[in-house]
Scaffold this active site. Structure first.
Site, PDB file in Angstrom:
ATOM      1  N   LYS A   1      39.471 -28.999 118.455  1.00 47.69           N
ATOM      2  CA  LYS A   1      39.737 -29.964 119.528  1.00 47.69           C
ATOM      3  C   LYS A   1      41.258 -30.099 119.746  1.00 47.69           C
ATOM      4  CE  LYS A   1      39.096 -33.501 122.388  1.00 47.69           C
ATOM      5  NZ  LYS A   1      38.362 -33.541 123.636  1.00 47.69           N
TER       6      LYS A   1
ATOM      7  N   THR B   1      37.041 -37.979 118.639  1.00 45.83           N
ATOM      8  CA  THR B   1      38.224 -37.132 118.444  1.00 45.83           C
ATOM      9  C   THR B   1      39.098 -37.843 117.422  1.00 45.83           C
ATOM     10  OG1 THR B   1      38.128 -36.387 120.732  1.00 45.83           O
ATOM     11  CG2 THR B   1      40.195 -36.024 119.546  1.00 45.83           C
TER      12      THR B   1
HETATM   13  P1  NAP Z   1      35.218 -45.888 124.975  1.00 48.04           P
HETATM   14  O1  NAP Z   1      34.526 -45.913 126.286  1.00 48.04           O
HETATM   15  O2  NAP Z   1      36.432 -46.747 124.787  1.00 48.04           O
HETATM   16  O3  NAP Z   1      34.120 -46.258 123.857  1.00 48.04           O
HETATM   17  C1  NAP Z   1      34.461 -46.411 122.523  1.00 48.04           C
HETATM   18  C2  NAP Z   1      33.224 -46.846 121.780  1.00 48.04           C
HETATM   19  O4  NAP Z   1      33.534 -46.993 120.398  1.00 48.04           O
HETATM   20  C3  NAP Z   1      32.665 -48.194 122.224  1.00 48.04           C
HETATM   21  O5  NAP Z   1      31.260 -48.153 122.104  1.00 48.04           O
HETATM   22  C4  NAP Z   1      33.282 -49.164 121.238  1.00 48.04           C
HETATM   23  O6  NAP Z   1      32.531 -50.346 121.078  1.00 48.04           O
HETATM   24  C5  NAP Z   1      33.228 -48.329 119.983  1.00 48.04           C
HETATM   25  N1  NAP Z   1      34.213 -48.724 118.972  1.00 48.04           N
HETATM   26  C6  NAP Z   1      35.557 -48.527 119.024  1.00 48.04           C
HETATM   27  N2  NAP Z   1      36.141 -49.009 117.912  1.00 48.04           N
HETATM   28  C7  NAP Z   1      35.155 -49.523 117.147  1.00 48.04           C
HETATM   29  C8  NAP Z   1      35.134 -50.158 115.887  1.00 48.04           C
HETATM   30  N3  NAP Z   1      36.259 -50.354 115.186  1.00 48.04           N
HETATM   31  N4  NAP Z   1      33.948 -50.577 115.416  1.00 48.04           N
HETATM   32  C9  NAP Z   1      32.807 -50.370 116.119  1.00 48.04           C
HETATM   33  N5  NAP Z   1      32.766 -49.780 117.318  1.00 48.04           N
HETATM   34  C10 NAP Z   1      33.930 -49.354 117.830  1.00 48.04           C
HETATM   35  O7  NAP Z   1      35.668 -44.418 124.570  1.00 48.04           O
HETATM   36  P2  NAP Z   1      35.066 -42.996 125.045  1.00 48.04           P
HETATM   37  O8  NAP Z   1      35.735 -42.585 126.308  1.00 48.04           O
HETATM   38  O9  NAP Z   1      33.588 -43.037 124.963  1.00 48.04           O
HETATM   39  O10 NAP Z   1      35.669 -42.048 123.904  1.00 48.04           O
HETATM   40  C11 NAP Z   1      35.136 -42.034 122.582  1.00 48.04           C
HETATM   41  C12 NAP Z   1      35.752 -40.870 121.810  1.00 48.04           C
HETATM   42  O11 NAP Z   1      35.494 -39.649 122.514  1.00 48.04           O
HETATM   43  C13 NAP Z   1      37.267 -40.977 121.636  1.00 48.04           C
HETATM   44  O12 NAP Z   1      37.626 -40.461 120.374  1.00 48.04           O
HETATM   45  C14 NAP Z   1      37.796 -40.081 122.752  1.00 48.04           C
HETATM   46  O13 NAP Z   1      39.072 -39.537 122.450  1.00 48.04           O
HETATM   47  C15 NAP Z   1      36.722 -38.998 122.772  1.00 48.04           C
HETATM   48  N6  NAP Z   1      36.604 -38.285 124.059  1.00 48.04           N
HETATM   49  C16 NAP Z   1      36.584 -38.979 125.239  1.00 48.04           C
HETATM   50  C17 NAP Z   1      36.474 -38.279 126.436  1.00 48.04           C
HETATM   51  C18 NAP Z   1      36.472 -39.007 127.768  1.00 48.04           C
HETATM   52  O14 NAP Z   1      36.604 -38.337 128.809  1.00 48.04           O
HETATM   53  N7  NAP Z   1      36.289 -40.308 127.804  1.00 48.04           N
HETATM   54  C19 NAP Z   1      36.402 -36.888 126.429  1.00 48.04           C
HETATM   55  C20 NAP Z   1      36.390 -36.214 125.216  1.00 48.04           C
HETATM   56  C21 NAP Z   1      36.505 -36.931 124.038  1.00 48.04           C
HETATM   57  P3  NAP Z   1      32.700 -51.579 122.106  1.00 48.04           P
HETATM   58  O15 NAP Z   1      31.757 -51.296 123.252  1.00 48.04           O
HETATM   59  O16 NAP Z   1      32.302 -52.774 121.339  1.00 48.04           O
HETATM   60  O17 NAP Z   1      34.141 -51.607 122.515  1.00 48.04           O
END
Ligand code: NAP
Length: 289
Positions: free
Chosen positions: A173, A98
Site C-alpha cells: 500500500k 491503511t
Molecule cells: P472513515 O469514514 O473516517 O471511517 C473510519 C471508521 O473507523 C469509522 O467507522 C470510525 O468509527 C472507526 N474508528 C476510527 N477510530 C476508531 C477507534 N479508535 N475506535 C473505534 N472505531 C474507530 O474512514 P474511511 O474513509 O472508511 O477509511 C478507513 C481506512 O481505510 C483508513 O485507514 C483509510 O486510510 C483507508 N482507506 C480509505 C480510502 C477512502 O477513499 N476513503 C481508500 C483506501 C483506504 P466512528 O463512526 O465512530 O467514527
C-alpha cells in the site's frame, strides 16, 4: 457461508460489510464506535450489531476491520473490550486499515500467541471501489489463513493477492501511495501549465490520454481538477497520514523518497488553505491560487 464480523463502518467499511452480506451471503455481525451507524447498517442489510469489538468477534470464523490509523487499530484490537479478546482459536483477523507495517507485525505476533491468525490487507479503489465491490486488496501474512480469507474478501474485491509475510500488504500500500503522490503532482503541474499556455484542456486531455501520459488520475480527475472541484474522494488528511507512514518506513529501510517528501509538504499547504477534507487531486489548487 462463513460467520464473519466487520469492525468499523466508515466510508469504506459500511459498503464492504454490506457486500459480505448481500454478495457473499455470509452471516455478518458488525461493530461501529458510533452505534447509530451499526444499527442503521443492521436495519439496511439485516445483520446483527454488537456493542463492542469483543462481542462482535466472538465465535466468528473471520473478523474484518477498517478503522483510521495505527492507534485506532491498537484500540479496537487490544483495548478494553477489544476484538482480540473475543477471537476463537483458528479464526482469522483481517485488517483493511491503511496502517504501518510495524503494527501489522506486532498484531500478527500477538494473534499467533493467542492461537489465531492475522492478515494485513489494506485496500485501494476509494469510496467508489468499496461501493461497487471492486477494491484492490494487498495482503501480508501466512498462506493458510490467507486462503481462508480470500474467498470471503472476494465479495468486495476485484483483485486480492498475498504479496508476502506479515507487513507485506501494508508495504505494498505504501508503494501504491508513493506512486500516486508523484503522479498527482505531475498531473496538477501539467494541467496548470496547459491553462497558463492558453490551451483547451479538454482537447489536450482527449489527445494525450491516448498516449504515454495516460493514468487513472488523468482519466478520473482531470475534469474536476480543471474546474477546481475537490469536495469528494480521498481526503488530503488521509493522504498525509499515509505519506507519513511511507516516510517513516523509508527512514528505516534506507529508501530515498525526495518527491513523496516534497508532495507531503505541498499537501500541508493544501491543509492550510482549508483543504483537509478535499480530494488528493487538490494539489492543483496551490498552483492555481
Ligand atoms: P472513515 O469514514 O473516517 O471511517 C473510519 C471508521 O473507523 C469509522 O467507522 C470510525 O468509527 C472507526 N474508528 C476510527 N477510530 C476508531 C477507534 N479508535 N475506535 C473505534 N472505531 C474507530 O474512514 P474511511 O474513509 O472508511 O477509511 C478507513 C481506512 O481505510 C483508513 O485507514 C483509510 O486510510 C483507508 N482507506 C480509505 C480510502 C477512502 O477513499 N476513503 C481508500 C483506501 C483506504 P466512528 O463512526 O465512530 O467514527
Amino acid at each position: 457461508m462463513a460467520k464473519v464480523a466487520f469492525l468499523g463502518l466508515g466510508v469504506m467499511g459500511y459498503p464492504m460489510a454490506g457486500h459480505l452480506k448481500n454478495k457473499g451471503g455470509h452471516d455478518v455481525t458488525v461493530y461501529n464506535r458510533t452505534q447509530a451507524k451499526s444499527e442503521q447498517w443492521a436495519k439496511e442489510f439485516g445483520g446483527r450489531a454488537a456493542a463492542t469489538p469483543k462481542e462482535a468477534a466472538s465465535g466468528q470464523d473471520l473478523v474484518m476491520m477498517c478503522v483510521g490509523n495505527d492507534n485506532d487499530v491498537r484500540q479496537v484490537t487490544l483495548g478494553a473490550g477489544g476484538a482480540f479478546d473475543g477471537m476463537k482459536k483458528g479464526a482469522v483477523f483481517v485488517d483493511h486499515t491503511t496502517a504501518s507495517a510495524e503494527v501489522a507485525r506486532e498484531l500478527y505476533a500477538e494473534a499467533k500467541k493467542r492461537g489465531f491468525d492475522f492478515v494485513d490487507a489494506p485496500v485501494s479503489g476509494g469510496q467508489a471501489g468499496a461501493q461497487n465491490g471492486v477494491l484492490t486488496v494487498m495482503c501480508g501474512g501466512d498462506s493458510g489463513p490467507y486462503g481462508k480469507a480470500e474467498p470471503v474478501i472476494a465479495a468486495y474485491a476485484r483483485m486480492c493477492k498475498l504479496i508476502g509475510g506479515s507487513g507485506a500488504g501494508q508495504l505494498t500500500k505504501m508503494v501504491n501511495q508513493i506512486c500516486i503522490a508523484g503522479l498527482v503532482e505531475g498531473l496538477a503541474e501539467a494541467l496548470h501549465f496547459a491553462k497558463k499556455a492558453g490551451l483547451d484542456v479538454e482537447s489536450v486531455i482527449q489527445t494525450i490520454s491516448k498516449g504515454a501520459a495516460q493514468s487513472w488520475q488523468m482519466e478520473n480527475r482531470y475534469k474536476t481538477m480543471n474546474e477546481g472541484k475537490f469536495d469528494f474522494g480521498f481526503a488530503v488528511d488521509w493522504m498525509r497520514k499515509d505519506l507519513s507512514i511511507c516516510l517513516a518506513e523509508a527512514r528505516r529501510n534506507g529508501a530515498n523518497l525526495p518527491v513523496a517528501a516534497l508532495v507531503d509538504q505541498f499537501y500541508a499547504e493544501v491543509q492550510k488553505m482549508g483543504g483537509s477534507r478535499w480530494d488528493t487531486s487538490s494539489l492543483i489548487a496551490r498552483l492555481d491560487r
